[in-house]
Design a protein around this motif. Sequence first.
Motif, PDB file in Angstrom:
ATOM      1  N   ASP A 432       0.816  -1.223   0.000  1.00  0.00           N
ATOM      2  CA  ASP A 432       0.000   0.000   0.000  1.00  0.00           C
ATOM      3  C   ASP A 432       0.842   1.262   0.000  1.00  0.00           C
ATOM      4  O   ASP A 432       0.388   2.325  -0.433  1.00  0.00           O
ATOM      5  CB  ASP A 432      -0.921   0.023   1.233  1.00  0.00           C
ATOM      6  CG  ASP A 432      -2.033  -1.000   1.185  1.00  0.00           C
ATOM      7  OD1 ASP A 432      -2.155  -1.706   0.154  1.00  0.00           O
ATOM      8  OD2 ASP A 432      -2.785  -1.112   2.175  1.00  0.00           O
ATOM      9  N   ALA A 439      -4.453   1.156  -2.577  1.00  0.00           N
ATOM     10  CA  ALA A 439      -4.979   0.594  -1.331  1.00  0.00           C
ATOM     11  C   ALA A 439      -6.504   0.663  -1.389  1.00  0.00           C
ATOM     12  O   ALA A 439      -7.098   1.709  -1.157  1.00  0.00           O
ATOM     13  CB  ALA A 439      -4.450   1.355  -0.131  1.00  0.00           C
ATOM     14  N   HIS A 444      -7.322  -5.492  -0.810  1.00  0.00           N
ATOM     15  CA  HIS A 444      -7.017  -6.113   0.474  1.00  0.00           C
ATOM     16  C   HIS A 444      -7.692  -7.465   0.624  1.00  0.00           C
ATOM     17  O   HIS A 444      -7.101  -8.403   1.176  1.00  0.00           O
ATOM     18  CB  HIS A 444      -7.425  -5.169   1.615  1.00  0.00           C
ATOM     19  CG  HIS A 444      -6.624  -3.910   1.653  1.00  0.00           C
ATOM     20  ND1 HIS A 444      -7.090  -2.726   2.176  1.00  0.00           N
ATOM     21  CD2 HIS A 444      -5.364  -3.630   1.203  1.00  0.00           C
ATOM     22  CE1 HIS A 444      -6.170  -1.793   2.073  1.00  0.00           C
ATOM     23  NE2 HIS A 444      -5.110  -2.318   1.480  1.00  0.00           N
TER      24      HIS A 444
END
Length: 510
Positions: A432, A439, A444
């Motif tokens: 990130d 990000a 994620h």
Amino acid sequence: MKPFALALATSVIALMSANGSALAQTAGGVIDVATIGEPPTLDPMASTADLVGIITQHIYETLYTFAEDWTATPLLAADMPQISEDGLTYTIPLRTGVTFHDGSEMTSADVVASLERWMRIASRGKQADAVIETVAATDDATVTITLNTPYAPLLSLLSLNNAAAIIIPEENAAQDPLEAYVGTGPYKLEARVPDQYIQLVRFDEYASRDGEPNGFGGARLQYLDEIRFVPVPDPNTRVEGAVAGQFAYVDQLPVEAFDRVSSGATEPVVLAPFGWPVFVMNTQEGLNSDIRVRKAIQAALAPEDMLLAAFGSENFFAVDGAWYPEGYVWHTETATEPYKPAGDTEAAKALLAEAGYSGQPLRILTSRQYEYHYKMAQVAQAYLEAAGFTVQMDVVEWATLTQNRANPALWDIYITHSPFLPEPSLMGIMSDTSPGWWATDAKHAAVNAFNAESDPTKRVALFEAVQQVIYDEVPAYKVGNFNALAAQSPKLEGVTVSPWPYFWNAYLTE
């Protein structure tokens, strides 16, 4: 994964591995190695630049490194870690009797301080920091890393030579920027004359591992007295230096110089396949913070023409949208439909209109020290302008580029490249905090599931979801696959072919 010694063109010099015949291995001598320019730093924690890693891997060492088959193998660690059943605790035994260049002996206190610095300032250390609960000295020769979730890439992150988890003396670990270049490596820094050379000399108290050399691992034998890394920013000057035999090794030559180098005093070395060139998008601010603009760029670019301009012959590139090519365990065609060899100008125009683009300059940050970066940028500019973009080319020295890319206000795209890395989580966009600053929740979800899985077969399947989200969100654009060209003196032996050339185990013959 491909073997460590990458495939070579049949007409290229065959390089003797350092664990081969011991004939003519003699100590002594000085070699000059031509590099693409001046490194921005000699602190490998602070940079992901290959140039920094190539030079500093001779000065500093990590707990683990990569063996010939690209698996992690101990370097400063005495053995592989003991990993708890739940995958949360790594107990790492340390080698004893290892000396730093300043004469002090390495202990667990140095390792703890170094890893804490790595987690604080290195992009890959920050990746690990998100899952590391504690790093603690169990005793003088043991370190324990405790995680808050299982994390399969940890050993690979501890092994890589850029944004590297180098071990330095505890008192130096507080420095940022690093001021004392003290490591445990086989060579130590003697002198740095900016824009002229970086001089490394043999560290006589170096504690090599026992056994045979094994990729970056195993024994590191010090035949050479000195290694001088000489910055040669102009690619044509590097070619002429190779032809004239001015250097023992010349890194990163334009591939179209293959025939010219073949007729000179050094021999061409081809690394095939080497890696991918990539356009990294600034997702944090500016034009490319809008995913529709990034998708317009993805549609506009024509990788076949870009690669042809950069490398000239199809012998040196492949048009391929998969992030890992066939033959690698990570290869998948998942989600590659947006990768169009000839581009799609009309689709790009429609996406730009949807984004409400009104002519703001799209700033492309590149360098001519890697000439193929610049040639790809020129072709990209033409296709992007055809799609309706206003393009601003910012051409700088490579050291300047690596500094400017850290400032999101200065660029929208920067051009770089990478070897095919043994662990996908080593890719810059997976962090990130790496320039580009991708990000998102979707990232994620895919990356965390991939990283938490320890079963190799299941991880291969989970990488498909990672490649899917890369194509969905376009944090970077992989142009294709390419081969790399270097040159080596016939008097230099014992060099193992590698994307990051190293010169322990190398020696000169008459």
